[in-house]
Write an enzyme that holds these catalytic residues in place. Sequence first.
Site, PDB file in Angstrom:
ATOM      1  CE  LYS A 117     -12.285  -3.996   3.505  1.00  0.00           C
ATOM      2  NZ  LYS A 117     -11.002  -3.585   2.926  1.00  0.00           N
TER       3      LYS A 117
HETATM    4  C1  LIG Z   1      -9.816  -4.411   3.025  1.00  0.00           C
HETATM    5  C2  LIG Z   1      -8.754  -4.180   2.016  1.00  0.00           C
HETATM    6  C3  LIG Z   1      -7.682  -5.087   1.823  1.00  0.00           C
HETATM    7  C4  LIG Z   1      -7.498  -6.308   2.688  1.00  0.00           C
HETATM    8  O1  LIG Z   1      -8.439  -7.307   2.419  1.00  0.00           O
HETATM    9  P1  LIG Z   1      -8.661  -8.517   3.449  1.00  0.00           P
HETATM   10  O2  LIG Z   1      -9.772  -9.298   2.898  1.00  0.00           O
HETATM   11  O3  LIG Z   1      -8.956  -7.886   4.769  1.00  0.00           O
HETATM   12  O4  LIG Z   1      -7.369  -9.274   3.491  1.00  0.00           O
HETATM   13  C5  LIG Z   1      -6.769  -4.828   0.814  1.00  0.00           C
HETATM   14  N1  LIG Z   1      -6.869  -3.726   0.042  1.00  0.00           N
HETATM   15  C6  LIG Z   1      -7.868  -2.824   0.200  1.00  0.00           C
HETATM   16  C7  LIG Z   1      -7.901  -1.631  -0.667  1.00  0.00           C
HETATM   17  C8  LIG Z   1      -8.849  -3.020   1.177  1.00  0.00           C
HETATM   18  O5  LIG Z   1      -9.829  -2.107   1.322  1.00  0.00           O
END
Ligand SMILES: *Cc1c(COP(=O)(O)O)cnc(C)c1O
Length: 437
Positions: free
Chosen positions: A109
């Site tokens: 993220k």
């Molecule tokens: C947010 C997140 C996901 C999911 O990603 P999306 O784009 O919402 O499908 C998977 N793994 C981790 C560690 C995350 O922080």
Amino acid sequence: MEPRYVSTKGKSPKATLKEAVLNALADDGSLYLPQTFKRVPREFIANLSSYNFQEIAFEVAKALLADDLEESVLKEIVNETITFDAPLVQLDKKIHVLELFHGPTLAFKDFGARFMARLMAHLVKDESRPLTVLVATSGDTGGAVAQGFWKVPGIQVYVLYPSGKISELQERQITTLGENITAFEVAGTFDDCQRLVKKALLDPDLKENFSLTCANSINLARLYPQVFYYFYAYSQLDLRNLSIAFSVPSGNFGNLTAGLIAKKLGLPIARFLAATNVNDAVPRYLETSHFMPKATVATYSNAMDVGHPSNFERMKHFYRYSHFSLCQDVWGKSYSDKMTLQGISAVYEKYNYIMDPHSAIGYLAAQRFLEKQRKPHQCVCLETAHPAKFPSVVKEAIGVEPEMPLVLQELENKEKESIPINSSLAALKENLFTHSQ
Ligand SMILES: *Cc1c(COP(=O)(O)O)cnc(C)c1O
């Protein structure tokens, strides 16, 4: 700027990039997408391995955004986003992992948050009022957004988190930065935080006094930088004439949607694996052609605990609402907590590599997919978080805790600073007015 962005429902007027990014959600309640996608030049893709991550990201960013932003601006935003690597690690002949956790909060993220912050700052640079960004978090998003916007000029960020309901580590990531980041510790649940943000965005009094926006995951500005690393992963592969599949541990399906965009821009990806925990609305849709979201269930892979994934409407839109066409490109599978633990332990035993619970689900899906395919594939598994962010689950699976990276160790010595508020709009407003003085 020309209005180039349409809503998936198609009932809102077309929007400019600035409107799409600052409003996040279209008036008709659906999500924005560009009307068309430009392809990355074929010669560039053929020579991907001769470019570095920043160069690849810039070329992809040009395909997505050069109609709206000057190249020099785009280059600066890209270079300030891509300040850490995303190395591809080979586990065996057919399985590779793309480590997306080398950013400041050790999760993928960071890419989205850093890019969105810099793009927003550029879009409002001629406005007289600072931009006020609200974000509700159930844990991980808040840290990445706070870090991403930290010290970005002209932007004030307020993170709302449910008091006592996020991990100590996550709380420190939100409450120890200071500067333009303020943490509101809400007496309530994550849903209360989210409701408060939505109410604030619609409040006439706040609208008059602030330039308000929110930084949640439906924002296109968070998806775009995630397209970059699909290209970068590809540049690091020894292709050997094999078809390429990407396994994507998914919750809200932003990461997988970014992969579909990479394919639209011309990257030859054969298949996407939608790997989920028991919050499995998308794998069930792929199997049955019925989309039946359910209430969210708590799991070990908590960043994927999403009952009703918002980006699913973008995915359907890409395939003109055809179940058949979507299934040509996307395959899905879901896994329980018990299987998640088995996945972490299998990877540790086989490769001496420690995976976090989210990534382990992606690995399990990749393995299953490769077993089933007659046509030879190689698979890239996206590693969405560093295992040290989930020490207790990892310990349960393999008996040892992963080593703490320095950035997490350093958090321990920092002082928490938060403003406790109750879960009413009045309390939020009062604090926004006080703190913006
Ligand atoms: C947010 C997140 C996901 C999911 O990603 P999306 O784009 O919402 O499908 C998977 N793994 C981790 C560690 C995350 O922080």
